[in-house]
Design a protein around this motif. Structure first.
Motif, PDB file in Angstrom:
ATOM      1  N   ASN A   1       1.494   9.756  -6.988  1.00  0.00           N
ATOM      2  CA  ASN A   1       0.659  10.928  -7.482  1.00  0.00           C
ATOM      3  C   ASN A   1       1.036  11.530  -5.930  1.00  0.00           C
ATOM      4  N   ASP A   2       1.976  12.326  -5.819  1.00  0.00           N
ATOM      5  CA  ASP A   2       2.606  13.067  -4.225  1.00  0.00           C
ATOM      6  C   ASP A   2       0.663  13.656  -3.816  1.00  0.00           C
ATOM      7  N   LEU A   3       0.916  13.258  -2.895  1.00  0.00           N
ATOM      8  CA  LEU A   3      -0.155  13.680  -2.185  1.00  0.00           C
ATOM      9  C   LEU A   3      -0.232  14.997  -1.250  1.00  0.00           C
ATOM     10  N   MET A   4      -1.437  15.777  -0.812  1.00  0.00           N
ATOM     11  CA  MET A   4      -0.839  16.619   0.435  1.00  0.00           C
ATOM     12  C   MET A   4      -1.522  16.074   1.802  1.00  0.00           C
ATOM     13  N   LYS A   5      -0.588  16.351   2.450  1.00  0.00           N
ATOM     14  CA  LYS A   5      -0.533  15.745   3.510  1.00  0.00           C
ATOM     15  C   LYS A   5      -2.911  16.235   4.327  1.00  0.00           C
ATOM     16  N   ASN A   6      -2.834  15.143   5.155  1.00  0.00           N
ATOM     17  CA  ASN A   6      -4.373  15.445   6.080  1.00  0.00           C
ATOM     18  C   ASN A   6      -4.790  14.479   4.837  1.00  0.00           C
ATOM     19  N   THR A   7      -5.007  13.510   3.846  1.00  0.00           N
ATOM     20  CA  THR A   7      -5.012  13.310   2.654  1.00  0.00           C
ATOM     21  C   THR A   7      -5.814  11.774   2.560  1.00  0.00           C
ATOM     22  N   GLU A   8      -7.381  11.573   2.679  1.00  0.00           N
ATOM     23  CA  GLU A   8      -7.298  10.184   2.752  1.00  0.00           C
ATOM     24  C   GLU A   8      -7.871   9.530   1.230  1.00  0.00           C
ATOM     25  N   THR A   9      -8.552   9.181   0.487  1.00  0.00           N
ATOM     26  CA  THR A   9      -8.327   8.078  -0.415  1.00  0.00           C
ATOM     27  C   THR A   9      -9.093   7.191  -0.147  1.00  0.00           C
ATOM     28  N   ILE A  10     -10.770   6.901  -0.936  1.00  0.00           N
ATOM     29  CA  ILE A  10     -11.741   6.656  -0.862  1.00  0.00           C
ATOM     30  C   ILE A  10     -12.050   6.297  -1.826  1.00  0.00           C
ATOM     31  N   TYR A  11     -12.128   4.752  -2.611  1.00  0.00           N
ATOM     32  CA  TYR A  11     -12.934   4.326  -3.541  1.00  0.00           C
ATOM     33  C   TYR A  11     -13.922   3.460  -3.714  1.00  0.00           C
ATOM     34  N   LEU A  12     -15.106   4.487  -4.168  1.00  0.00           N
ATOM     35  CA  LEU A  12     -16.494   4.043  -4.907  1.00  0.00           C
ATOM     36  C   LEU A  12     -17.100   2.997  -5.377  1.00  0.00           C
ATOM     37  N   GLU A  13     -18.016   2.384  -5.456  1.00  0.00           N
ATOM     38  CA  GLU A  13     -18.547   1.328  -5.720  1.00  0.00           C
ATOM     39  C   GLU A  13     -19.375   1.719  -6.261  1.00  0.00           C
ATOM     40  N   GLN A  14     -20.976   2.275  -6.969  1.00  0.00           N
ATOM     41  CA  GLN A  14     -21.800   2.177  -7.025  1.00  0.00           C
ATOM     42  C   GLN A  14     -22.957   1.329  -8.054  1.00  0.00           C
ATOM     43  N   THR A  15     -23.766   0.221  -7.273  1.00  0.00           N
ATOM     44  CA  THR A  15     -24.857  -1.116  -8.338  1.00  0.00           C
ATOM     45  C   THR A  15     -26.040  -0.225  -7.817  1.00  0.00           C
ATOM     46  N   THR A  16     -26.769  -0.921  -9.417  1.00  0.00           N
ATOM     47  CA  THR A  16     -28.070  -0.694  -9.047  1.00  0.00           C
ATOM     48  C   THR A  16     -28.616  -2.283 -10.333  1.00  0.00           C
ATOM     49  N   GLY A  17     -29.707  -3.364  -9.679  1.00  0.00           N
ATOM     50  CA  GLY A  17     -30.104  -4.412 -10.331  1.00  0.00           C
ATOM     51  C   GLY A  17     -28.885  -5.274 -10.338  1.00  0.00           C
ATOM     52  N   GLY A  18     -27.973  -5.161  -9.898  1.00  0.00           N
ATOM     53  CA  GLY A  18     -26.528  -6.154  -9.520  1.00  0.00           C
ATOM     54  C   GLY A  18     -25.347  -5.871 -10.540  1.00  0.00           C
ATOM     55  N   PHE A  19     -25.819  -4.856 -11.321  1.00  0.00           N
ATOM     56  CA  PHE A  19     -24.624  -3.712 -12.390  1.00  0.00           C
ATOM     57  C   PHE A  19     -24.133  -2.599 -11.659  1.00  0.00           C
ATOM     58  N   PRO A  20     -22.331  -2.518 -11.710  1.00  0.00           N
ATOM     59  CA  PRO A  20     -21.882  -1.418 -11.616  1.00  0.00           C
ATOM     60  C   PRO A  20     -22.633  -0.836 -12.149  1.00  0.00           C
ATOM     61  N   PHE A  21     -22.642   1.199 -11.627  1.00  0.00           N
ATOM     62  CA  PHE A  21     -23.136   1.925 -13.019  1.00  0.00           C
ATOM     63  C   PHE A  21     -22.092   3.245 -12.617  1.00  0.00           C
ATOM     64  N   ARG A  22     -21.645   3.481 -11.574  1.00  0.00           N
ATOM     65  CA  ARG A  22     -21.109   4.813 -10.964  1.00  0.00           C
ATOM     66  C   ARG A  22     -19.272   4.116  -9.662  1.00  0.00           C
ATOM     67  N   VAL A  23     -18.358   4.497 -10.872  1.00  0.00           N
ATOM     68  CA  VAL A  23     -16.995   3.662 -10.132  1.00  0.00           C
ATOM     69  C   VAL A  23     -16.252   5.576 -10.336  1.00  0.00           C
ATOM     70  N   ARG A  24     -15.424   5.883  -8.860  1.00  0.00           N
ATOM     71  CA  ARG A  24     -14.826   6.916  -8.576  1.00  0.00           C
ATOM     72  C   ARG A  24     -14.096   6.873  -7.320  1.00  0.00           C
ATOM     73  N   LEU A  25     -13.175   7.805  -7.513  1.00  0.00           N
ATOM     74  CA  LEU A  25     -12.445   8.443  -6.260  1.00  0.00           C
ATOM     75  C   LEU A  25     -12.507   9.876  -5.479  1.00  0.00           C
ATOM     76  N   TYR A  26     -12.833   9.105  -4.246  1.00  0.00           N
ATOM     77  CA  TYR A  26     -12.836  10.212  -3.165  1.00  0.00           C
ATOM     78  C   TYR A  26     -12.328  10.963  -2.694  1.00  0.00           C
ATOM     79  N   SER A  27     -11.088  11.639  -2.726  1.00  0.00           N
ATOM     80  CA  SER A  27     -10.534  12.321  -2.352  1.00  0.00           C
ATOM     81  C   SER A  27     -10.657  12.963  -0.848  1.00  0.00           C
ATOM     82  N   PHE A  28     -10.833  12.613   0.552  1.00  0.00           N
ATOM     83  CA  PHE A  28     -10.814  13.088   1.952  1.00  0.00           C
ATOM     84  C   PHE A  28     -10.325  14.513   1.925  1.00  0.00           C
ATOM     85  N   PHE A  29      -9.566  15.899   2.269  1.00  0.00           N
ATOM     86  CA  PHE A  29      -8.261  16.170   2.326  1.00  0.00           C
ATOM     87  C   PHE A  29      -8.357  17.707   2.899  1.00  0.00           C
ATOM     88  N   SER A  30      -7.183  18.190   3.376  1.00  0.00           N
ATOM     89  CA  SER A  30      -7.310  19.561   3.664  1.00  0.00           C
ATOM     90  C   SER A  30      -6.126  20.467   3.180  1.00  0.00           C
TER      91      SER A  30
END
Length: 239
Positions: free
Chosen positions: A77-106
């Motif tokens: 994928n061609d990212l825009m200039k000034n872009t940072e990509t972060i993988y997010l994984e949230q867990t409760t009770g030892g089990f992942p329940f929310r997995v997302r890609l966060y892109s910070f950009f301008s």
């Protein structure tokens, strides 16, 4: 149910009050850093191992959540200039329940934005932050069509954002989730208020994450993540 909704509404009001207080406090600052610096800084503050143990200690009805975020490469994928990509994984009770890609950009010289994406296949990504750096990448073909954006504003030592009143679509038809977020060097506070097609509030509990560690080396990461994920709680999956 009505009592619970009243409690949620009160929490929502308090959270939004804090957000506006932050804005008012930061309004005296007239010179923001360059947008490229903001993208890099907020992504750095968002990266690491977090949990809401302090919040749960004061309010046991809030679910115990661990959040592990790490920088990843997005390929195909061609990212825009000034872009940072972060993988997010949230867990409760030892089990992942929310997995997302966060892109910070301008895409201009003033507006900082978070774009939140879902995955077609989450299972293959679980534990991504614990893998060797060379394996910490995501194929753009694994992103589905869902995308949610939140604009951020810089204030002294914090970034504040929300996507009210439009919000983002939920997994159930006609619904939406309206999000508020506050990002500081060692704290991430978030509130997702979920509404049905008639704009009735269904649920939304503020979550206050505190940094546990920056993302450590893979050799010790799994041990830290396992220990921090032992809290037991339940959450409802949405955005």
């Amino acid at each position: 149910m009505q009592k619970n909704l009243l409690k949620i509404s009160t929490l929502s009001f308090l959270f939004i009050t804090v957000i506006f207080a932050q804005k008012s406090q930061g309004a005296t600052i007239t010179s923001a850093p360059p947008i490229s610096f903001q993208v890099s800084q907020v992504a750095q503050w968002f990266t690491g191992l977090f949990n809401n143990t302090k919040q749960v200690t004061n309010n046991p009805i809030v679910p115990q959540i661990t959040m592990l975020n790490c920088g990843v490469k997005l390929i195909g994928n061609d990212l825009m200039k000034n872009t940072e990509t972060i993988y997010l994984e949230q867990t409760t009770g030892g089990f992942p329940f929310r997995v997302r890609l966060y892109s910070f950009f301008s895409n201009d010289d003033s507006q900082l934005t978070i774009s939140i994406s879902r995955f077609l296949d989450e299972t293959s990504l679980l534990g991504l932050c614990g893998r060797p750096e060379i394996e910490q990448f995501i194929n753009a073909k694994n992103l589905d069509s869902f995308s949610c954006e939140i604009n951020l504003s810089w204030f002294q030592n914090s970034y504040v954002g929300n996507n009210s009143p439009v919000g983002c679509p939920t997994t159930f038809p006609g619904g939406k989730v309206v999000s508020d977020v506050l990002i500081k060097p060692n704290i991430i506070e978030s509130l997702d208020r979920v509404f049905d097609r008639n704009d009735n509030l269904l649920f939304g509990t503020p979550i206050a994450f505190h940094r546990v560690e920056t993302v450590p080396e893979p050799s010790i990461l799994f041990g830290l993540f396992a220990l921090s994920g032992l809290g037991i709680g339940t959450v409802r999956k949405h955005d």
